[in-house]
Design a protein around this motif. Sequence first.
Motif, PDB file in Angstrom:
ATOM      1  N   VAL A  95       0.876  -1.195   0.268  1.00  0.00           N
ATOM      2  CA  VAL A  95       0.194   0.047  -0.203  1.00  0.00           C
ATOM      3  C   VAL A  95       0.895   1.281   0.072  1.00  0.00           C
ATOM      4  O   VAL A  95       0.770   2.291  -0.627  1.00  0.00           O
ATOM      5  N   SER A  96       1.859   1.206   0.654  1.00  0.00           N
ATOM      6  CA  SER A  96       2.871   2.615   0.894  1.00  0.00           C
ATOM      7  C   SER A  96       3.367   2.720  -0.481  1.00  0.00           C
ATOM      8  O   SER A  96       3.712   3.997  -0.819  1.00  0.00           O
ATOM      9  N   GLU A  97       3.639   1.744  -1.438  1.00  0.00           N
ATOM     10  CA  GLU A  97       4.131   2.007  -2.841  1.00  0.00           C
ATOM     11  C   GLU A  97       3.253   2.923  -3.444  1.00  0.00           C
ATOM     12  O   GLU A  97       3.440   3.752  -4.168  1.00  0.00           O
ATOM     13  N   ARG A 248       5.164  16.500 -19.613  1.00  0.00           N
ATOM     14  CA  ARG A 248       6.046  16.936 -18.693  1.00  0.00           C
ATOM     15  C   ARG A 248       6.346  16.131 -17.353  1.00  0.00           C
ATOM     16  O   ARG A 248       6.722  14.883 -17.813  1.00  0.00           O
ATOM     17  N   GLU A 249       6.425  16.649 -16.161  1.00  0.00           N
ATOM     18  CA  GLU A 249       6.674  16.042 -15.006  1.00  0.00           C
ATOM     19  C   GLU A 249       5.562  14.931 -14.753  1.00  0.00           C
ATOM     20  O   GLU A 249       6.008  13.824 -14.121  1.00  0.00           O
ATOM     21  N   VAL A 250       4.477  15.232 -14.856  1.00  0.00           N
ATOM     22  CA  VAL A 250       3.272  14.235 -14.633  1.00  0.00           C
ATOM     23  C   VAL A 250       3.561  12.897 -15.425  1.00  0.00           C
ATOM     24  O   VAL A 250       3.472  11.991 -14.644  1.00  0.00           O
ATOM     25  N   GLU A 251       4.029  13.013 -16.740  1.00  0.00           N
ATOM     26  CA  GLU A 251       4.211  11.996 -17.425  1.00  0.00           C
ATOM     27  C   GLU A 251       5.572  11.092 -16.830  1.00  0.00           C
ATOM     28  O   GLU A 251       5.539   9.727 -16.783  1.00  0.00           O
ATOM     29  N   ARG A 252       6.687  11.832 -16.382  1.00  0.00           N
ATOM     30  CA  ARG A 252       7.684  11.315 -16.058  1.00  0.00           C
ATOM     31  C   ARG A 252       7.608  10.396 -14.566  1.00  0.00           C
ATOM     32  O   ARG A 252       8.426   9.537 -14.435  1.00  0.00           O
ATOM     33  N   VAL A 253       6.270  10.810 -13.889  1.00  0.00           N
ATOM     34  CA  VAL A 253       6.457   9.899 -12.761  1.00  0.00           C
ATOM     35  C   VAL A 253       6.055   8.391 -12.959  1.00  0.00           C
ATOM     36  O   VAL A 253       7.110   7.573 -12.294  1.00  0.00           O
ATOM     37  N   ARG A 254       5.415   8.091 -13.865  1.00  0.00           N
ATOM     38  CA  ARG A 254       5.116   6.528 -14.266  1.00  0.00           C
ATOM     39  C   ARG A 254       6.355   5.964 -15.226  1.00  0.00           C
ATOM     40  O   ARG A 254       6.604   5.003 -14.987  1.00  0.00           O
ATOM     41  N   GLN A 255       7.062   6.734 -15.762  1.00  0.00           N
ATOM     42  CA  GLN A 255       8.239   6.504 -16.485  1.00  0.00           C
ATOM     43  C   GLN A 255       9.368   6.007 -15.525  1.00  0.00           C
ATOM     44  O   GLN A 255      10.388   5.282 -16.076  1.00  0.00           O
ATOM     45  N   THR A 256       9.571   6.728 -14.562  1.00  0.00           N
ATOM     46  CA  THR A 256      10.704   6.416 -13.736  1.00  0.00           C
ATOM     47  C   THR A 256      10.368   5.332 -12.523  1.00  0.00           C
ATOM     48  O   THR A 256       9.273   5.409 -11.800  1.00  0.00           O
ATOM     49  N   LYS A 257      11.028   4.023 -12.705  1.00  0.00           N
ATOM     50  CA  LYS A 257      10.619   2.801 -11.975  1.00  0.00           C
ATOM     51  C   LYS A 257      11.216   3.004 -10.691  1.00  0.00           C
ATOM     52  O   LYS A 257      12.139   3.420 -10.221  1.00  0.00           O
ATOM     53  N   SER A 258      10.465   2.613  -9.551  1.00  0.00           N
ATOM     54  CA  SER A 258      10.830   2.407  -7.971  1.00  0.00           C
ATOM     55  C   SER A 258      11.585   1.032  -8.173  1.00  0.00           C
ATOM     56  O   SER A 258      11.641   0.195  -8.909  1.00  0.00           O
ATOM     57  N   PRO A 259      12.473   0.893  -7.020  1.00  0.00           N
ATOM     58  CA  PRO A 259      13.123  -0.226  -6.633  1.00  0.00           C
ATOM     59  C   PRO A 259      12.403  -1.307  -6.620  1.00  0.00           C
ATOM     60  O   PRO A 259      12.650  -2.487  -7.326  1.00  0.00           O
ATOM     61  N   ALA A 260      11.034  -1.531  -6.223  1.00  0.00           N
ATOM     62  CA  ALA A 260       9.891  -2.583  -5.989  1.00  0.00           C
ATOM     63  C   ALA A 260       9.573  -2.960  -7.418  1.00  0.00           C
ATOM     64  O   ALA A 260       9.508  -4.056  -8.038  1.00  0.00           O
ATOM     65  N   GLU A 261       9.449  -1.870  -8.457  1.00  0.00           N
ATOM     66  CA  GLU A 261       8.994  -2.097  -9.642  1.00  0.00           C
ATOM     67  C   GLU A 261      10.160  -2.801 -10.671  1.00  0.00           C
ATOM     68  O   GLU A 261      10.060  -3.639 -11.256  1.00  0.00           O
ATOM     69  N   ILE A 262      11.357  -2.396 -10.288  1.00  0.00           N
ATOM     70  CA  ILE A 262      12.537  -2.861 -11.164  1.00  0.00           C
ATOM     71  C   ILE A 262      12.634  -4.252 -10.686  1.00  0.00           C
ATOM     72  O   ILE A 262      12.949  -5.084 -11.628  1.00  0.00           O
TER      73      ILE A 262
END
Length: 496
Positions: A95-97, A248-262
Amino acid sequence: MVRKNDRNNPYSGMQNHYQGYSTRKTFSRPQRCLVAALLLACVWLLRVYKYQYYLVPLSQSQQKSNSVKHFQKCSIDNFLSTGLPFLDSASPLSVSEFVQRRNNLANALVADQIDAFVVEPGYTFQYYANISQKDWEIWEPEERPFLMVVRPSINSTTGVIKSKTTFLAPSFELERVRLLGMPFVEELEIIPWEEHWNPYETLRKSWKSGSPESTLGNDPKVMVDEEMRDFIQRGLGYSGFDVIGLGREVERVRQTKSPAEIEIVRAVNTGTVEAVRAMRKCMYAKLTENEITEVLDNTLRAAGLEPFFNIVLFDEDASNPHGGTNGTKALEATTLVLIDVGAHLYGYSSDITRTFFPPFFHSTVPSPAALPNIIHKQHVYSIVYNAQSACISSLIPNNTAAAPDIAARNVIASAGYGPYFTHRVGHGIGIKAHESPYLNKGNIGVRLREGMVFTCEPGVYLEGKFGVREEDVLLVKRDGEAECLSGRRSGGPFDP
C-alpha cells in the motif's frame, strides 16, 4: 513294442494301443504343430481383447500428440529444475508504494502548475490505485464515467506536498467502489452522481463547494492521459474544466521506476528468457510454430507467469517482424527461429525476443546447397547483436530518446542492411509492454533519466528469407552502462 514281462498279459497290447493313440500314433508332427498354433492364437486373441489398445498401431496424429506432450513435459521440467531463482526478489506491491506514487504525482502537478490529474480505469488508474479496466468492468468499457481525481495538498507550515484523491462514481455503484480494495490508508472520498444528472457538472460543483478553489483561475486545469475516452474529455471541457493532455513531469512519474517495480520487471523478464531457454533444449524436427507457442505458454504458466502474447516464427515467416502467417510451418535443423514473447507478473510485463537455431542443428550435416544460407543467417545475426550492443551503450542519463535508435541504426546501415531495419529500436516498459518514452530517431525532445526502463530490440528482416531480432530489457543507471533486467544477453544463435 511289447515288454517281455507283458507277453502273457492279455491286456498289454490293448494298453499299449491306447498309449500309442494318446501319445504318438494318432497325431503326426504337423498335426501337433497345428494344435499348438491354434492354442497360441487363442491366447493372442484373448490378449487383444483385453489389451487391444497396446496392439493397435497409433495413428500419425496420435504419435504427434504423444510427442508434443513429451515436449511439453520436458520443457516444464527443465524450467522448474532451475529452481526459479529469478522470483526471489520480486513481491506484490505494498500500500505504501501506491501512496508514494500518488504523492509523487501531487508534486509533479505542482511543478507543472496543474490543478488535478483525472483518470478512468485502465493502465494509469492501475498504476496509481491498482485497478485495471477489467477489474472495474469485466464486460466492456461502459458509458457511465468512474473517475479518479488526484489533487495536490500543500501543508502551509512545512510546505510538504501530498495527494488528495477523490472518486466520481454512479450512486448505485458506491458500495462496489469501496469493495474494490484499492490501496488507500484513509477512507475513500466518493462524489456520487445520479443517472439523470450530468456527472461532469456534478464534479465541477463539488470542486467549488467542497474542495479548495483552483489556484490558477476559475476554470480548474486538469490533465488527462491517452487512455481517457474522448466523450469524457469533452464532458469535462463543456462543464468548466480546462483539459490538457499528458506530459512533462506528470508523465515522468510513471516513466521512472521504483526499486520495487524494478525487481518485478527483472523477475518477469528474466523468467521469460529462461523459459525460452528451457523450452529450446527440448525442441525436435517437424514441430510447428503453433505447437512451440502452446508449449512455451504453458511453460511460463508453470512458474506463475501469465503469457499475454507469443510470436513464434520460422525463417521467411520472421521476415515480417510480428508475423501474420498461420503457424503451421515445420521446424528443420537449419531453421532460424524467432520468438517474441511477453508475460505478466504482479501486473508488470515482460517483452523479450530471441533468434536461434534448433538444438539439433549440429546433429545433422547440412547439404552443400544450404551452407551459404546458414552463413548468411549467422552473418546477419552478428550485425543485429552488435546493433543491440550499440543501443545499450547509448542508454545513459541525459541522452535523447533518439540516441539509442540512431546508434543501432548506424551499425546496421554500415553493414549494408539499413533498409531492412524497419521499426524503432525500443520503448519503455512497465505495467504496459509498450510505454513512453519511445526510442526512435525522431524523439529528440525527450531526455533519458535514471530509473527509466526500456527494451532494446534492433532487427533485420529479409523478405522471403528470414528475420533476426534480439530484444532485452534495460535499466538506465546513474553511472555506467545500462543494466540488463532480462538476465544475461544471448550468447549467439546457438546459445539464446
